[in-house]
Design an enzyme around this catalytic site. Structure first.
Site, mmCIF file in Angstrom:
data_model
loop_
_atom_site.group_PDB
_atom_site.id
_atom_site.type_symbol
_atom_site.label_atom_id
_atom_site.label_comp_id
_atom_site.label_asym_id
_atom_site.label_seq_id
_atom_site.Cartn_x
_atom_site.Cartn_y
_atom_site.Cartn_z
ATOM 1 N N SER A 113 0.848 -1.193 0.000
ATOM 2 C CA SER A 113 0.000 0.000 0.000
ATOM 3 C C SER A 113 0.879 1.237 0.000
ATOM 4 O O SER A 113 2.063 1.172 0.376
ATOM 5 C CB SER A 113 -0.881 -0.005 1.257
ATOM 6 O OG SER A 113 -1.525 1.236 1.443
ATOM 7 N N TYR B 138 -1.884 -0.472 10.658
ATOM 8 C CA TYR B 138 -1.944 -0.824 9.245
ATOM 9 C C TYR B 138 -0.630 -0.439 8.562
ATOM 10 O O TYR B 138 -0.048 -1.248 7.824
ATOM 11 C CB TYR B 138 -3.116 -0.109 8.579
ATOM 12 C CG TYR B 138 -3.277 -0.410 7.110
ATOM 13 C CD1 TYR B 138 -3.630 -1.682 6.677
ATOM 14 C CD2 TYR B 138 -3.085 0.585 6.141
ATOM 15 C CE1 TYR B 138 -3.771 -1.965 5.328
ATOM 16 C CE2 TYR B 138 -3.232 0.309 4.799
ATOM 17 C CZ TYR B 138 -3.574 -0.975 4.385
ATOM 18 O OH TYR B 138 -3.710 -1.246 3.049
#
Length: 253
Positions: free
Chosen positions: A149, A162
């Site tokens: 990501s 995350y």
């Protein structure tokens, strides 16, 4: 005309929707036999049906790769039933966001278990098969592609755990790349920005509202855009390794 991945086998985790589903379809279109693994086997069968009808080979595997035994079993079943493993796409992941002080620690553990440890478990199980494919396979090269990501490059508030999991993916991938480069097992990382998938729907309502507001004015990536990046990586010539691809919506800053 022979397709680039004809004669090869790919395993895609988290393939029941979104990026994983689109990636499985993209690799099948390039000629690969594809094993698709996820917890929702009914969704996998929905994906597999049309491909089988069109003459493709799709193996569905019910697996929660956060468990080491299930991750290993997914790899071993792929090899046992499809004969080999040339490409591993580690896509399974969760994005559970929120302020650190108000987040249940269980959410952090779940993300690390899936986003990082699950990826590592699956890769560990796959490495002997990928090395074998690189040595004697039809393309004499094998690939691990890890879906990370933008949050694996830049840390953001409300995303502490995350980001930690995705930074870990980047570090693991680079170390692995250095270890395997001489054996023609390529390691690539794809780092998408905002994508129109189910990923953000796992969040609490107040977090979803913030995300919707944050990206309300831009056109998000589609899952197929990220799948295109994966297909690009694994279809390069043997001497070409694409180690990192950052893919953002044009309007995302």
């Amino acid at each position: 005309m022979t397709k680039t991945l004809h004669g090869t086998v790919a395993l895609v985790t988290g393939a029941s929707s979104g990026i994983g589903e689109a990636t499985a379809l993209a690799l099948a279109a390039e000629g690969a036999a594809v094993a698709v693994a996820a917890r929702r086997v009914d969704r996998l069968e929905d994906l597999a049906g049309p491909n089988r009808a069109a003459g493709g080979t799709v193996l569905t595997i019910a697996a929660d790769i956060a468990g080491q035994d299930q991750a290993r079993a997914a790899v071993e079943r792929t090899v046992a039933e499809l004969g080999r493993l040339d490409t591993l796409v580690n896509n399974a992941g969760l994005m559970l966001l929120g302020p650190a002080a108000a987040t249940p620690v269980e959410e952090w553990r779940t993300m690390v278990d899936v986003n990082l440890l699950g990826l590592m478990y699956t890769t560990h199980a796959a490495l002997p098969h990928l090395a074998r494919a690189a040595a004697d396979g039809p393309r004499r090269v094998a690939d691990v592609v890890n879906i990370s990501s933008v949050a694996g490059r830049v840390a953001f508030a409300m995303s502490s755990a995350y980001c930690a999991s995705k930074f870990g993916v980047g570090a693991f991938s680079e170390a692995l790349r250095q270890e395997l480069a001489g054996r023609f097992v390529r390691v690539g990382v794809v780092e998408p920005g905002s994508v129109e998938t189910e990923l953000r729907e796992h969040n609490r309502p107040e977090v979803r509202a913030v995300l919707e507001q944050q990206f309300a004015t831009i056109e998000r990536l589609q899952a197929g855009d990220v799948a295109d990046a994966v297909a690009y990586i694994v279809t390069r010539a043997r001497h070409v390794a694409i180690n990192e691809l950052l893919v953002r919506p044009t309007e995302q800053v």
